[in-house]
Design an enzyme around this catalytic site. Structure first.
Site, PDB file in Angstrom:
ATOM      1  N   LYS A 159       0.866  -1.177   0.000  1.00 21.27           N
ATOM      2  CA  LYS A 159       0.000   0.000   0.000  1.00 21.27           C
ATOM      3  C   LYS A 159       0.908   1.235   0.000  1.00 21.27           C
ATOM      4  CE  LYS A 159      -3.994   0.198   2.276  1.00 21.27           C
ATOM      5  NZ  LYS A 159      -5.147   0.032   1.402  1.00 21.27           N
TER       6      LYS A 159
HETATM    7  N1  PPE Z   1      -7.599  -3.158  -2.863  1.00 25.73           N
HETATM    8  C1  PPE Z   1      -7.151  -1.902  -2.715  1.00 25.73           C
HETATM    9  C2  PPE Z   1      -6.543  -1.228  -3.871  1.00 25.73           C
HETATM   10  C3  PPE Z   1      -7.265  -1.272  -1.476  1.00 25.73           C
HETATM   11  O1  PPE Z   1      -6.804  -0.039  -1.322  1.00 25.73           O
HETATM   12  C4  PPE Z   1      -7.886  -1.952  -0.406  1.00 25.73           C
HETATM   13  C5  PPE Z   1      -8.036  -1.282   0.923  1.00 25.73           C
HETATM   14  C6  PPE Z   1      -8.340  -3.260  -0.616  1.00 25.73           C
HETATM   15  C7  PPE Z   1      -8.179  -3.834  -1.863  1.00 25.73           C
HETATM   16  C8  PPE Z   1      -8.951  -4.072   0.490  1.00 25.73           C
HETATM   17  O2  PPE Z   1      -8.006  -4.365   1.483  1.00 25.73           O
HETATM   18  P1  PPE Z   1      -8.429  -4.618   3.001  1.00 25.73           P
HETATM   19  O3  PPE Z   1      -8.799  -3.305   3.579  1.00 25.73           O
HETATM   20  O4  PPE Z   1      -7.225  -5.206   3.608  1.00 25.73           O
HETATM   21  O5  PPE Z   1      -9.571  -5.556   2.986  1.00 25.73           O
HETATM   22  N2  PPE Z   1      -8.279   0.118   0.860  1.00 25.73           N
HETATM   23  C9  PPE Z   1      -8.064   0.950   2.029  1.00 25.73           C
HETATM   24  C10 PPE Z   1      -8.049   2.425   1.649  1.00 25.73           C
HETATM   25  C11 PPE Z   1      -9.329   2.938   1.121  1.00 25.73           C
HETATM   26  C12 PPE Z   1      -9.405   4.434   1.052  1.00 25.73           C
HETATM   27  O6  PPE Z   1     -10.429   4.920   0.606  1.00 25.73           O
HETATM   28  O7  PPE Z   1      -8.463   5.121   1.479  1.00 25.73           O
HETATM   29  C13 PPE Z   1      -9.113   0.677   3.091  1.00 25.73           C
HETATM   30  O8  PPE Z   1     -10.137   0.086   2.809  1.00 25.73           O
HETATM   31  O9  PPE Z   1      -8.876   1.099   4.224  1.00 25.73           O
END
Ligand code: PPE
Length: 306
Positions: A159
């Site tokens: 990330k």
């Molecule tokens: N893909 C991406 C690209 C992504 O950023 C997230 C989380 C996920 C999948 C799901 O990951 P998880 O949260 O571990 O289930 N995105 C983070 C940031 C979003 C934002 O708007 O800023 C989040 O959900 O916190």
């Protein structure tokens, strides 16, 4: 959205909200040279608990390692303690937590070695990101004109703040077109993920999701996978084409911020009945109880703030 809190944790200290500022010449601002996490705490019958704290803290340090930071000033234990201390000091019950490791100084020669990594943790009260309504009705999505990251252009398991320019492009286009969320295809043209969520398709009783190779290994994705498996669903990890989305019985997306949301429409095509489908609703209900510590089997996912 009110993002205020009493304290923001910065490099070992809980600073008053207004004091948590950085200099204009912080390289993270100029180059996106930072890695972050999105975590949620929920109120449970035993008090506030951080959902899957260890997995999020591990992924934060993995992101830092992938980005190339070689010496981390904080251990996994210290990162977890900092996150808990931030929630506790702010006296939040339900909140969103944003830890960020950023390149502090150096960086002007485009290497991570000129500066040092710093850690900060903020928390704020952030309700369901796509809205409560969206839980029942589902949301409308488009397939973005922007491609998701090639796995050797930016690192898809990390990330990294700079990676999110791709999400900004896609989500801004999507909302300007009148949709709620953008689905992005990988460089081969298969479905990858949304701007901040992983994606699942339900068809003929089977649940299908893209393999993790080109996407972020979502922790919500893992929780939903576990819940679905425990319910006896067959879950396949395989490539999904754009038109497989159109003919799915259900499509849903999940992530920490968005939680779990059904898609009612994609590219002006109704998905299933055009509302949150039965499999999505079933998983959504269990997920919502699990995050609030109401299901014994999943209680180990809740890390009590104490
Ligand atoms: N893909 C991406 C690209 C992504 O950023 C997230 C989380 C996920 C999948 C799901 O990951 P998880 O949260 O571990 O289930 N995105 C983070 C940031 C979003 C934002 O708007 O800023 C989040 O959900 O916190």
């Amino acid at each position: 959205m009110g993002m205020e809190s009493k304290f923001i944790w910065m490099n070992g200290e809980l600073l008053p909200y207004e004091k948590a500022t950085l200099h204009f010449l912080t390289p993270a601002l100029h180059y996106g040279a930072a890695v972050f996490e999105g975590i949620r705490a929920y109120n449970t019958p035993k008090g506030p608990a951080i959902f899957r704290l260890k997995e999020h803290a591990e992924r934060l340090l993995d992101s830092a390692h992938i980005f190339g930071f070689r010496e981390m000033p904080f251990t996994l234990e210290q990162v977890m303690t900092a996150i808990k201390d931030t929630v506790r000091a702010n006296e939040f019950k339900d909140c969103y937590i944003r830890p960020l490791i950023y390149l502090d100084g150096g960086g002007w020669n485009l290497t991570v070695d000129g500066g040092k990594p710093s850690l900060a943790v903020a928390a704020w009260e952030w309700g369901n990101y796509l809205g409560e309504e969206a839980m029942k009705k589902g949301i409308r999505a488009n397939v973005s004109s922007y491609t998701r990251h090639h796995p050797n252009v930016t690192m898809t398991k990390a990330k990294v703040a700079g990676n999110y320019v791709n999400s900004f492009l896609a989500k801004t286009e999507s909302t300007r077109l009148g949709f709620d969320e953008a689905i992005m295809l990988d460089p081969q043209g298969f479905v990858a993920e949304c701007t901040g969520e992983n994606l699942f398709v339900v068809r003929h009783g089977k649940i299908i999701t893209p393999s993790t190779a080109p996407v972020l290994e979502g922790i919500t994705r893992h929780s939903i996978h576990t819940i679905a498996q425990d319910l006896g669903y067959r879950i396949l990890e395989q490539p999904i084409s754009r038109d497989q989305l159109y003919i799915a019985d259900e499509v849903f997306v999940c992530g920490t911020a968005a939680e779990m949301i059904g898609l009612s429409e994609i590219d002006f095509r109704k998905i299933g009945e055009g509302v949150t489908g039965p499999v999505t609703a079933q998983l959504q209900a269990i997920y919502h109880d699990a995050i609030r510590g109401k299901i014994e089997k999943y209680e180990s996912w809740c890390d009590y703030v104490g």
